[in-house]
Design a protein around this motif. Structure first.
Motif, PDB file in Angstrom:
ATOM      1  N   SER A 195     -45.425   2.698  -9.471  1.00 57.35           N
ATOM      2  CA  SER A 195     -44.428   3.726  -9.757  1.00 57.35           C
ATOM      3  C   SER A 195     -45.086   5.093  -9.956  1.00 57.35           C
ATOM      4  O   SER A 195     -46.068   5.232 -10.684  1.00 57.35           O
TER       5      SER A 195
ATOM      6  N   ASP B 174     -35.378   3.946  -7.476  1.00 61.46           N
ATOM      7  CA  ASP B 174     -35.465   3.257  -8.762  1.00 61.46           C
ATOM      8  C   ASP B 174     -36.926   3.047  -9.168  1.00 61.46           C
ATOM      9  O   ASP B 174     -37.282   3.174 -10.340  1.00 61.46           O
ATOM     10  N   HIS B 175     -37.777   2.759  -8.198  1.00 59.80           N
ATOM     11  CA  HIS B 175     -39.191   2.478  -8.463  1.00 59.80           C
ATOM     12  C   HIS B 175     -39.992   3.742  -8.800  1.00 59.80           C
ATOM     13  O   HIS B 175     -40.876   3.712  -9.657  1.00 59.80           O
TER      14      HIS B 175
ATOM     15  N   ALA C  83     -37.191   8.222 -15.626  1.00 60.75           N
ATOM     16  CA  ALA C  83     -35.882   7.886 -16.205  1.00 60.75           C
ATOM     17  C   ALA C  83     -34.945   9.086 -16.234  1.00 60.75           C
ATOM     18  O   ALA C  83     -33.738   8.954 -16.020  1.00 60.75           O
TER      19      ALA C  83
ATOM     20  N   TRP D  61     -25.578  -0.581  -7.222  1.00 56.35           N
ATOM     21  CA  TRP D  61     -26.274   0.376  -8.087  1.00 56.35           C
ATOM     22  C   TRP D  61     -25.278   1.257  -8.830  1.00 56.35           C
ATOM     23  O   TRP D  61     -24.209   1.563  -8.320  1.00 56.35           O
ATOM     24  N   LYS D  62     -25.671   1.628 -10.050  1.00 52.45           N
ATOM     25  CA  LYS D  62     -24.912   2.631 -10.799  1.00 52.45           C
ATOM     26  C   LYS D  62     -25.746   3.904 -10.789  1.00 52.45           C
ATOM     27  O   LYS D  62     -26.964   3.851 -11.001  1.00 52.45           O
ATOM     28  N   PHE D  63     -25.104   5.056 -10.572  1.00 57.46           N
ATOM     29  CA  PHE D  63     -25.833   6.325 -10.557  1.00 57.46           C
ATOM     30  C   PHE D  63     -24.859   7.497 -10.644  1.00 57.46           C
ATOM     31  O   PHE D  63     -23.695   7.374 -10.282  1.00 57.46           O
TER      32      PHE D  63
ATOM     33  N   ARG E 257     -29.731   9.148 -13.240  1.00 58.04           N
ATOM     34  CA  ARG E 257     -29.272   8.065 -14.117  1.00 58.04           C
ATOM     35  C   ARG E 257     -28.997   6.791 -13.304  1.00 58.04           C
ATOM     36  O   ARG E 257     -27.923   6.203 -13.373  1.00 58.04           O
ATOM     37  N   LEU E 258     -30.009   6.373 -12.577  1.00 62.02           N
ATOM     38  CA  LEU E 258     -29.906   5.270 -11.646  1.00 62.02           C
ATOM     39  C   LEU E 258     -30.224   3.934 -12.339  1.00 62.02           C
ATOM     40  O   LEU E 258     -31.194   3.842 -13.090  1.00 62.02           O
ATOM     41  N   SER E 259     -29.400   2.926 -12.097  1.00 65.95           N
ATOM     42  CA  SER E 259     -29.699   1.583 -12.613  1.00 65.95           C
ATOM     43  C   SER E 259     -29.080   0.545 -11.693  1.00 65.95           C
ATOM     44  O   SER E 259     -28.066   0.801 -11.025  1.00 65.95           O
ATOM     45  N   HIS E 260     -29.680  -0.647 -11.682  1.00 67.99           N
ATOM     46  CA  HIS E 260     -29.202  -1.741 -10.822  1.00 67.99           C
ATOM     47  C   HIS E 260     -28.020  -2.410 -11.477  1.00 67.99           C
ATOM     48  O   HIS E 260     -28.029  -2.650 -12.680  1.00 67.99           O
ATOM     49  N   GLU E 261     -26.985  -2.706 -10.711  1.00 64.16           N
ATOM     50  CA  GLU E 261     -25.777  -3.372 -11.233  1.00 64.16           C
ATOM     51  C   GLU E 261     -26.091  -4.807 -11.647  1.00 64.16           C
ATOM     52  O   GLU E 261     -26.835  -5.495 -10.968  1.00 64.16           O
TER      53      GLU E 261
END
Length: 196
Positions: free
Chosen positions: A120, A142-143, A147, A170-172, A192-196
């Motif tokens: 990363s 994401d990688h 944050a 994905w949520k973003f 503000r990316l995150s995996h569902e």
């Protein structure tokens, strides 16, 4: 975007180098060479104007001919912004290193590796242009994105359907800006990316 005389000279030299190397390694489509400034450089300058980075690390994924990574490095040469260009093709990486050296861009560097194969980079800014559809890009973002970082993506006319598909997994947060150089295209700011 208004630029200084020194920056304008760097862009002119970059254009010259790109035209010289393009027949050998196909950095941009030959059909777009007559409109190189508008189609490629001005297109990428929109991103710099919108993001307006004042410091931190900028990572450009799949840099190819340096669009938008080298454009960011040139436009931000007088700011404390480090630009890392990630490119797996050895010949394209050699081109990028040549431009960095010839244009005297000490805060820019090239990482010749596959995007998914490096640890990363935790960057404040991540960019990509013509690399992959958004659903595939999301794992890379994401990688490599910090944050509290922002991804800046130049996308073509199908960008809305790509966003819909990406939202399935994905949520973003997303903000889109209409492109000033390509009808129907957009510049996307993702955070503000995150995996569902």
């Amino acid at each position: 975007m208004n630029v200084s005389r020194e920056t304008a000279e760097r862009f002119t030299l970059y254009e010259t180098l790109l035209r010289r190397w393009n027949p050998k390694i196909n950095l941009v489509s030959p059909a777009t060479l007559p409109d190189l400034r508008t189609r490629h450089i001005d297109d990428c300058l929109q991103l710099v104007r919108l993001a307006d980075p004042q410091g931190g690390e900028w990572v450009d994924l799949g840099s190819g001919g340096g669009l938008p990574g080298l454009v960011v490095a040139i436009a931000c040469a007088d700011r404390p912004v480090t630009v890392k260009l990630v490119e797996s093709d050895q010949r394209k990486a050699a081109f990028l290193r040549t431009v960095i050296r010839e244009l005297d861009l000490p805060r820019a560097s090239v990482l010749c590796a596959r995007i998914e194969g490096i640890k990363s980079l935790n960057a404040a800014y991540v960019s990509a242009r013509a690399l992959a559809p958004l659903p595939r890009l999301m794992a890379y973002l994401d990688h490599h994105l910090a944050a509290d970082g922002q991804a800046w993506l130049l996308k073509g006319a199908q960008w809305q359907s790509e966003v819909e598909e990406a939202r399935r997994h994905w949520k973003f947060d997303l903000f889109s800006y209409p492109s000033e150089t390509q009808h129907g295209a957009a510049i996307l700011r993702i955070s503000r990316l995150s995996h569902e």
